[in-house]
Design a protein around this motif. Structure first.
Motif, PDB file in Angstrom:
ATOM      1  N   ARG A 142       0.843  -1.198   0.000  1.00  0.00           N
ATOM      2  CA  ARG A 142       0.000   0.000   0.000  1.00  0.00           C
ATOM      3  C   ARG A 142       0.866   1.231   0.000  1.00  0.00           C
ATOM      4  O   ARG A 142       1.880   1.265   0.693  1.00  0.00           O
ATOM      5  N   GLY A 143       0.451   2.245  -0.784  1.00  0.00           N
ATOM      6  CA  GLY A 143       1.163   3.525  -0.741  1.00  0.00           C
ATOM      7  C   GLY A 143       1.499   4.025  -2.134  1.00  0.00           C
ATOM      8  O   GLY A 143       0.948   3.550  -3.138  1.00  0.00           O
ATOM      9  N   GLU A 144       2.415   5.011  -2.152  1.00  0.00           N
ATOM     10  CA  GLU A 144       2.779   5.656  -3.421  1.00  0.00           C
ATOM     11  C   GLU A 144       4.261   5.454  -3.670  1.00  0.00           C
ATOM     12  O   GLU A 144       5.057   5.433  -2.728  1.00  0.00           O
ATOM     13  N   VAL A 145       4.641   5.353  -4.935  1.00  0.00           N
ATOM     14  CA  VAL A 145       6.059   5.175  -5.263  1.00  0.00           C
ATOM     15  C   VAL A 145       6.405   6.068  -6.455  1.00  0.00           C
ATOM     16  O   VAL A 145       5.614   6.203  -7.395  1.00  0.00           O
ATOM     17  N   GLU A 146       7.594   6.710  -6.357  1.00  0.00           N
ATOM     18  CA  GLU A 146       8.049   7.596  -7.436  1.00  0.00           C
ATOM     19  C   GLU A 146       8.801   6.757  -8.462  1.00  0.00           C
ATOM     20  O   GLU A 146       9.731   6.013  -8.106  1.00  0.00           O
ATOM     21  N   ILE A 147       8.445   6.901  -9.715  1.00  0.00           N
ATOM     22  CA  ILE A 147       9.094   6.131 -10.779  1.00  0.00           C
ATOM     23  C   ILE A 147      10.300   6.918 -11.312  1.00  0.00           C
ATOM     24  O   ILE A 147      10.257   8.136 -11.460  1.00  0.00           O
ATOM     25  N   ALA A 205       7.410   1.262 -13.749  1.00  0.00           N
ATOM     26  CA  ALA A 205       6.073   1.612 -13.243  1.00  0.00           C
ATOM     27  C   ALA A 205       5.163   0.391 -13.272  1.00  0.00           C
ATOM     28  O   ALA A 205       4.459   0.085 -12.294  1.00  0.00           O
ATOM     29  N   ALA A 206       5.201  -0.329 -14.380  1.00  0.00           N
ATOM     30  CA  ALA A 206       4.355  -1.518 -14.529  1.00  0.00           C
ATOM     31  C   ALA A 206       4.698  -2.559 -13.466  1.00  0.00           C
ATOM     32  O   ALA A 206       3.816  -3.236 -12.927  1.00  0.00           O
ATOM     33  N   THR A 207       5.970  -2.682 -13.150  1.00  0.00           N
ATOM     34  CA  THR A 207       6.415  -3.669 -12.166  1.00  0.00           C
ATOM     35  C   THR A 207       5.766  -3.386 -10.807  1.00  0.00           C
ATOM     36  O   THR A 207       5.264  -4.294 -10.132  1.00  0.00           O
ATOM     37  N   TYR A 208       5.752  -2.108 -10.388  1.00  0.00           N
ATOM     38  CA  TYR A 208       5.130  -1.781  -9.085  1.00  0.00           C
ATOM     39  C   TYR A 208       3.610  -1.926  -9.137  1.00  0.00           C
ATOM     40  O   TYR A 208       2.994  -2.333  -8.148  1.00  0.00           O
ATOM     41  N   ASP A 257      -2.941  -1.700  -2.716  1.00  0.00           N
ATOM     42  CA  ASP A 257      -3.463  -0.441  -3.245  1.00  0.00           C
ATOM     43  C   ASP A 257      -2.251   0.464  -3.475  1.00  0.00           C
ATOM     44  O   ASP A 257      -1.722   1.061  -2.538  1.00  0.00           O
ATOM     45  N   VAL A 258      -1.788   0.513  -4.707  1.00  0.00           N
ATOM     46  CA  VAL A 258      -0.522   1.192  -5.011  1.00  0.00           C
ATOM     47  C   VAL A 258      -0.739   2.280  -6.055  1.00  0.00           C
ATOM     48  O   VAL A 258      -1.471   2.079  -7.028  1.00  0.00           O
ATOM     49  N   THR A 259      -0.078   3.424  -5.826  1.00  0.00           N
ATOM     50  CA  THR A 259      -0.101   4.510  -6.806  1.00  0.00           C
ATOM     51  C   THR A 259       1.323   4.754  -7.294  1.00  0.00           C
ATOM     52  O   THR A 259       2.242   4.902  -6.480  1.00  0.00           O
ATOM     53  N   LEU A 265       6.333   0.759   0.263  1.00  0.00           N
ATOM     54  CA  LEU A 265       4.966   0.255   0.047  1.00  0.00           C
ATOM     55  C   LEU A 265       4.586  -0.785   1.107  1.00  0.00           C
ATOM     56  O   LEU A 265       3.532  -1.405   1.033  1.00  0.00           O
ATOM     57  N   GLY A 266       5.504  -1.016   2.036  1.00  0.00           N
ATOM     58  CA  GLY A 266       5.194  -1.939   3.138  1.00  0.00           C
ATOM     59  C   GLY A 266       5.727  -3.349   2.949  1.00  0.00           C
ATOM     60  O   GLY A 266       5.424  -4.229   3.762  1.00  0.00           O
ATOM     61  N   ALA A 267       6.530  -3.567   1.901  1.00  0.00           N
ATOM     62  CA  ALA A 267       7.054  -4.924   1.697  1.00  0.00           C
ATOM     63  C   ALA A 267       8.115  -5.222   2.756  1.00  0.00           C
ATOM     64  O   ALA A 267       8.854  -4.325   3.185  1.00  0.00           O
ATOM     65  N   ASP A 268       8.196  -6.489   3.133  1.00  0.00           N
ATOM     66  CA  ASP A 268       9.229  -6.934   4.069  1.00  0.00           C
ATOM     67  C   ASP A 268      10.351  -7.524   3.208  1.00  0.00           C
ATOM     68  O   ASP A 268      10.291  -8.686   2.798  1.00  0.00           O
TER      69      ASP A 268
END
Ligand code: EPZ
Length: 433
Positions: A14-19, A239-242, A252-254, A413-416
């Motif tokens: 979950r969250g947002e990531v800058e490409i 971008a597609a990968t995330y 829920d990813v932006t 994004l919360g991944a461990d």
């Protein structure tokens, strides 16, 4: 010491990531800087090992190259001392073959090592060579090198047998300062071609039609290209990968700093599979899903079709989709190396020549897997965050070619996920994507 990833999967991202800026564009823009002696400033440049290899190639030729800690990269090709790109560098990364068109276009000569095949396919450069010959160059292949010469290239009408990205780029680079117009038909239409044409036009070239299958390159006077500042396009494959990692974990990813139109072939498929997709802004895509995705079929094609570079990561998603999916790979002869690894994680996949049949299983289970090449590596990271239990991904040097800060982006994004030394002493596999 090589490193590995340890991923404890099964958490919704979950969250947002800058490409970041696009690997497959910046490498070509770097090659294009050879067309002028003026200083160039590139922005939105990712920190990737492939950018490091292109830097080595340009420095070998005599360029000043300075990558800053932020996203800027300065290049000046004023004091070129050699027109030769040696095998040692070209074999590390086949995109270095793009210096052929630039060197020939500006200096009238180039000697560039043939890249050879790579682990995903034969990857011939015959169309690059045919194109340069059509522009009036004398080209010989001697001792594993392409040797090209021309006192002045002359514009020509060229029809590519297949819309090769690299051949389109090399021909475009060579033709920028040719005498008269070059009309390149059946040209590649990838967004990276548009980025290169925009960059060359910002340097003073006269190119139209980029993004369609016919490019018109009106040659400008030798010596007339000049310095500029240019921002690299966003990396549509990153971008597609995330997006796939987000939806694969029912999260829920932006993704921000993207051009959504570049991702249409993927987002259409994801919507058909049941994902919810929104554009919160003109440069963002949000994906989420609370339900298991449905099976889907894809055929890889040149842009605007479904990209071969997403075939492996997409197969990871299909491995847990409900139903039977079919994937046909039409661009490369050997791009199913993720299959064996996904099967080790519990996927049900069978391959017959260029077709893979995937019967969705309810979930993947963590395992030790190899990133056999760059995009197979991305497929393993997505599989790792989706899977139950712990996954270890080896051969990370492939991933480092094309994914900036994958660990910190995934963590945001919360991944461990963590990156640790690999003490297993496993042999390292080579690739030149
Ligand atoms: C670019 O490779 C990308 N690489 C590849 O991304 C991408 O898979 C490919 O375009 C297709 O989209 C870079 O931009 C650095 P092609 P390129 O010339 O230019 C055949 C990644 O994972 N062909 O369009 O080498 C060739 O064998 C990489 O980031 C000829 O037969 O691709 C291949 O089957 C992997 N003769 C097909 O065309 C030629 O002269 C497509 O190649 C040239 C190509």
């Amino acid at each position: 010491m090589t490193e590995k990833l340890i991923i404890h999967g099964g958490k919704a991202l979950r969250g947002e990531v800058e490409i970041s800026g696009a690997k497959n564009s910046v490498l070509k823009l770097m090659a294009a800087t050879l067309l002028t002696g003026d200083s160039i400033e590139l922005r939105n440049v990712p920190h990737l090992s492939d950018v490091g290899v292109m830097t080595q190639v340009l420095k070998y030729l005599g360029c000043d190259v300075d990558q800053q800690d932020d996203d800027r990269l300065y290049i000046q090709a004023k004091n070129i001392t050699s027109c030769e790109a040696p095998y040692d560098l070209v074999r590390k990364m086949r995109a270095s073959f793009d210096v052929l068109g630039s060197l020939l276009g500006r200096f009238g000569e180039a000697r560039v090592a043939l890249p050879g095949g790579c682990s995903i396919g034969k990857r011939s450069v015959d169309l690059h060579v045919k194109g340069l010959i059509a522009l009036g160059a004398e080209v010989e292949i001697n001792h594993g090198y392409v040797e090209a010469k021309a006192s002045r290239l002359i514009g020509a009408e060229i029809l590519l047998d297949t819309p090769s990205v690299g051949a389109t780029e090399n021909i475009m680079l060579a033709a920028t300062m040719a005498e008269g117009a070059t009309i390149l038909s059946n040209a590649a239409q990838e967004p990276e071609i548009v980025d290169l044409a925009n960059f060359l036009n910002a340097m003073g070239a006269d190119i139209s039609g980029a993004g369609t299958n016919e490019l018109v390159i009106n040659g400008v006077k030798p010596g007339s290209l000049h310095g500029t500042t240019y921002s690299v396009m966003p990396d549509r494959i990153e971008a597609a990968t995330y997006l796939m990692a987000g939806v694969g974990t029912m999260g829920d990813v932006t993704v921000n700093n993207v051009l959504p139109v570049h991702l249409s072939s993927l987002t259409h498929k994801l919507i058909e599979m049941g994902a919810e997709i929104e554009m919160p802004s003109p440069n963002s895509i949000r994906i989420h899903s609370e339900r298991r995705l449905q099976a889907q079929n894809i055929v890889t094609q040149p842009y605007p079709g479904f990209p071969t570079d997403l075939q492996a990561p997409f197969m990871t998603l299909l491995s847990t989709a409900d139903g039977v999916s079919i994937v046909k790979e039409t661009i490369y002869e050997n791009r199913f190396k993720q299959v064996g690894e996904l099967k080790r994680m519990g996927a049900d996949i069978s391959v017959e020549r260029d077709v893979a049949v995937i019967t969705g299983v309810p979930h993947l289970s963590g395992a030790e897997v190899n990133a056999h090449d760059l995009r197979a590596g991305a497929a393993m990271v997505i599989a790792g965050v989706m899977a139950e239990g712990s996954t270890q991904v080896f051969d990370l040097h492939h991933l480092d070619r094309g994914y900036e800060d994958v660990v910190s982006k995934m963590r945001s994004l919360g991944a461990d996920i963590e990156r640790v030394p690999d003490t297993s002493g496993r042999p390292v596999t080579e690739e030149s994507a």
